[in-house]
Design a protein around this motif. Structure first.
Motif, PDB file in Angstrom:
ATOM      1  N   ALA A   1      17.473   3.774   4.581  1.00 23.87           N
ATOM      2  CA  ALA A   1      16.386   4.683   5.384  1.00 23.87           C
ATOM      3  C   ALA A   1      15.091   3.946   5.586  1.00 23.87           C
ATOM      4  O   ALA A   1      14.299   4.001   6.440  1.00 23.87           O
ATOM      5  CB  ALA A   1      15.940   5.748   4.578  1.00 23.87           C
ATOM      6  N   GLU A   2      14.467   2.999   4.496  1.00 18.97           N
ATOM      7  CA  GLU A   2      13.505   2.144   4.709  1.00 18.97           C
ATOM      8  C   GLU A   2      13.408   1.321   5.823  1.00 18.97           C
ATOM      9  O   GLU A   2      12.547   0.859   6.480  1.00 18.97           O
ATOM     10  CB  GLU A   2      13.071   1.702   3.596  1.00 18.97           C
ATOM     11  CG  GLU A   2      11.729   0.934   3.444  1.00 18.97           C
ATOM     12  CD  GLU A   2      11.508  -0.577   3.656  1.00 18.97           C
ATOM     13  OE1 GLU A   2      10.645  -1.379   3.566  1.00 18.97           O
ATOM     14  OE2 GLU A   2      12.900  -0.977   3.836  1.00 18.97           O
TER      15      GLU A   2
ATOM     16  N   LEU B   1       7.052   5.305   0.651  1.00 18.51           N
ATOM     17  CA  LEU B   1       7.317   6.581   1.070  1.00 18.51           C
ATOM     18  C   LEU B   1       8.643   6.902   0.775  1.00 18.51           C
ATOM     19  O   LEU B   1       9.068   7.792   0.170  1.00 18.51           O
ATOM     20  CB  LEU B   1       6.995   6.969   2.467  1.00 18.51           C
ATOM     21  CG  LEU B   1       5.351   6.457   3.026  1.00 18.51           C
ATOM     22  CD1 LEU B   1       5.232   6.713   4.609  1.00 18.51           C
ATOM     23  CD2 LEU B   1       4.561   7.485   2.464  1.00 18.51           C
ATOM     24  N   ARG B   2       9.617   5.750   1.019  1.00 15.59           N
ATOM     25  CA  ARG B   2      10.887   6.187   0.617  1.00 15.59           C
ATOM     26  C   ARG B   2      11.069   5.824  -1.106  1.00 15.59           C
ATOM     27  O   ARG B   2      11.925   6.821  -1.445  1.00 15.59           O
ATOM     28  CB  ARG B   2      11.718   5.175   1.330  1.00 15.59           C
ATOM     29  CG  ARG B   2      11.901   5.425   2.854  1.00 15.59           C
ATOM     30  CD  ARG B   2      12.565   6.597   3.231  1.00 15.59           C
ATOM     31  NE  ARG B   2      12.539   6.905   4.780  1.00 15.59           N
ATOM     32  CZ  ARG B   2      13.183   7.839   5.207  1.00 15.59           C
ATOM     33  NH1 ARG B   2      13.956   8.596   4.595  1.00 15.59           N
ATOM     34  NH2 ARG B   2      13.266   7.902   6.417  1.00 15.59           N
ATOM     35  N   ALA B   3      10.390   5.220  -1.582  1.00 16.67           N
ATOM     36  CA  ALA B   3      10.572   5.375  -2.959  1.00 16.67           C
ATOM     37  C   ALA B   3      10.171   6.340  -3.605  1.00 16.67           C
ATOM     38  O   ALA B   3      10.772   6.961  -4.669  1.00 16.67           O
ATOM     39  CB  ALA B   3       9.797   3.958  -3.501  1.00 16.67           C
TER      40      ALA B   3
ATOM     41  N   PRO C   1       0.917  -1.382   0.066  1.00 16.79           N
ATOM     42  CA  PRO C   1      -0.086   0.018   0.176  1.00 16.79           C
ATOM     43  C   PRO C   1       0.855   1.106  -0.139  1.00 16.79           C
ATOM     44  O   PRO C   1       1.977   1.248   0.547  1.00 16.79           O
ATOM     45  CB  PRO C   1      -0.759   0.100   1.318  1.00 16.79           C
ATOM     46  CG  PRO C   1      -0.727  -1.824   1.481  1.00 16.79           C
ATOM     47  CD  PRO C   1       0.454  -2.023   1.286  1.00 16.79           C
ATOM     48  N   LEU C   2       0.446   2.373  -0.358  1.00 11.92           N
ATOM     49  CA  LEU C   2       0.974   3.507  -0.587  1.00 11.92           C
ATOM     50  C   LEU C   2       1.519   4.044   0.690  1.00 11.92           C
ATOM     51  O   LEU C   2       2.654   4.720   0.928  1.00 11.92           O
ATOM     52  CB  LEU C   2       0.073   4.739  -1.040  1.00 11.92           C
ATOM     53  CG  LEU C   2      -0.078   5.164  -2.675  1.00 11.92           C
ATOM     54  CD1 LEU C   2      -0.849   6.531  -2.678  1.00 11.92           C
ATOM     55  CD2 LEU C   2       1.626   5.690  -2.608  1.00 11.92           C
TER      56      LEU C   2
ATOM     57  N   ILE D   1      11.271   7.656 -12.680  1.00 13.49           N
ATOM     58  CA  ILE D   1      11.161   6.546 -12.357  1.00 13.49           C
ATOM     59  C   ILE D   1       9.475   6.733 -11.662  1.00 13.49           C
ATOM     60  O   ILE D   1       9.382   7.618 -10.798  1.00 13.49           O
ATOM     61  CB  ILE D   1      11.686   6.062 -11.203  1.00 13.49           C
ATOM     62  CG1 ILE D   1      13.294   5.782 -11.836  1.00 13.49           C
ATOM     63  CG2 ILE D   1      11.197   4.450 -10.705  1.00 13.49           C
ATOM     64  CD1 ILE D   1      14.126   4.959 -10.604  1.00 13.49           C
ATOM     65  N   GLN D   2       8.753   5.995 -12.417  1.00 16.05           N
ATOM     66  CA  GLN D   2       7.213   6.249 -12.038  1.00 16.05           C
ATOM     67  C   GLN D   2       6.939   5.081 -11.102  1.00 16.05           C
ATOM     68  O   GLN D   2       7.238   3.975 -11.610  1.00 16.05           O
ATOM     69  CB  GLN D   2       6.255   6.393 -13.332  1.00 16.05           C
ATOM     70  CG  GLN D   2       5.478   7.561 -13.417  1.00 16.05           C
ATOM     71  CD  GLN D   2       4.357   7.164 -14.421  1.00 16.05           C
ATOM     72  OE1 GLN D   2       4.638   6.755 -15.644  1.00 16.05           O
ATOM     73  NE2 GLN D   2       3.275   7.624 -14.232  1.00 16.05           N
ATOM     74  N   ILE D   3       6.217   5.308 -10.096  1.00 16.80           N
ATOM     75  CA  ILE D   3       5.927   4.175  -9.190  1.00 16.80           C
ATOM     76  C   ILE D   3       4.472   3.754  -9.180  1.00 16.80           C
ATOM     77  O   ILE D   3       3.430   4.459  -9.219  1.00 16.80           O
ATOM     78  CB  ILE D   3       6.230   4.643  -7.582  1.00 16.80           C
ATOM     79  CG1 ILE D   3       7.491   5.271  -7.493  1.00 16.80           C
ATOM     80  CG2 ILE D   3       5.903   3.587  -6.634  1.00 16.80           C
ATOM     81  CD1 ILE D   3       7.893   6.037  -6.007  1.00 16.80           C
TER      82      ILE D   3
END
Ligand code: X2X
Length: 332
Positions: free
Chosen positions: A268-269, A43-45, A36-37, A62-64
């Motif tokens: 970070a993640e 969030l880190r991506a 999920p978002l 880069i599109q997520i």
């Protein structure tokens, strides 16, 4: 205008802007995942993609595509190999459907804590697994992203000892190791991609599932489960994979920038997920999940007697098993 409708319009405008920007970029890539978002991975991506755009002056975009928007894990893995998706984060255990050795990091009760996990995954064991992934024709970044230590949830009863798993219909991700482990525990595992887990629990196709607290929370599984047993039965992480052709299309200098930002985001993640998992019990209890702390000796004993450790040692081979035991200690 209602708030939801306004949000939809704002969201659609943002998406259109992102796709227009991506079309202009020299290297427009798609990164897909199953979470999920709101999960730290996404969030880190998002911050990572921004940093990559900034540092490459817009040349790499880069599109997520989060939350299984492009399909379930097994489908996304095929798309990654075919080049429909350029980047994909996948559990080593599911990746094992293509690279059998990649599931070794998910052996039940191998890692006691995070320091042991990172020492192994950033050390010899991780390097060995990445070597195997490379041989299968995929590119993999150095740093694995954290999913976490997994806990069992059910709608029927708390799991206090291995006996409580007997005959239990439990969802596991599509992966031979996962099925083998829960069979060794005498449960009745069914492979289901994460994309279908919420509805499988809601419609009671299965009684339970297992995941780290960060996933149970962000995917709202607490809405369709009653009990959470803190089994910590295995650790799981996501390899950040790339389609080889897409990766090699990038000039060396851009590749270095992209890899540096992806690996920094992974570190970070890891911090985010560890902190989140440590604090979530209270939050989830307030949302109605009943927690218990089982003794896990009975699980290990059961698996040992069922021949689980011997079987997998034989499958991975002595060299790989020795690498695992060097960091995790003697198993089985
Ligand atoms: O499918 C799952 O349970 C998840 C989200 O933990 C993985 O990606 C392995």
């Amino acid at each position: 205008m209602s708030l939801t409708r306004r949000n939809l319009i704002v969201g659609a405008a943002a998406l259109a802007a992102a796709s227009a920007r991506a079309q202009k970029a020299e290297f427009a890539y798609k990164y897909a995942n199953n979470l999920p978002l709101g999960h730290p991975m996404n969030l880190r991506a998002a911050a990572m993609a921004d940093a990559i755009r900034a540092d490459t002056k817009g040349r790499v975009d880069i599109q997520i595509f989060p939350n299984n928007q492009l399909g379930g894990d097994t489908d996304m893995l095929s798309q990654l190999r075919a080049g429909g998706i350029d980047f994909f984060t996948l559990s080593g255990l599911i990746l094992a459907t293509l690279v059998p050795a990649a599931s070794i990091t998910g052996i039940g009760f191998a890692f006691p804590d995070y320091p042991t996990v990172w020492k192994a995954l950033d050390g010899d064991l991780g390097a060995w697994v990445r070597g195997q992934i490379g041989k299968a024709g995929l590119v993999v970044m150095d740093k694995i992203w954290d999913n976490g230590f997994r806990q069992i949830t059910t709608s029927t009863h708390p799991i206090q000892s291995a006996d409580d798993l007997k005959g239990m219909k439990i969802r596991v991700p599509p992966s031979p190791l996962w099925t083998s482990m829960f069979k060794a525990l005498d449960a009745s595992p069914t492979s289901i991609n994460f994309a279908e887990v919420y509805s499988a629990l809601q419609t009671k196709i299965v009684e339970g599932q297992e995941n780290p607290l960060a996933v149970i929370d962000t995917a709202k599984l607490y809405e369709v489960q009653k009990y959470c047993s803190l089994t910590n039965h295995m650790w799981d992480g996501f390899w950040f994979l790339a389609n080889k052709k897409a990766w090699e299309r990038l000039p060396e200098d851009l590749r270095a920038i992209v890899a540096r930002h992806i690996d920094a985001a992974a570190l970070a993640e890891r911090g985010d997920v560890e902190a989140l998992n440590a604090g979530l019990q209270k939050t989830l209890a307030a949302k109605g999940l009943a927690f218990n702390q089982p003794r896990t000796d009975s699980f290990r004993e059961h698996m040992r007697k069922a021949g689980f450790y011997d079987e997998w040692k034989h499958k991975y081979g002595d060299e790989a098993w020795a690498l695992l035991e060097r960091s995790a200690g003697k198993l089985g």
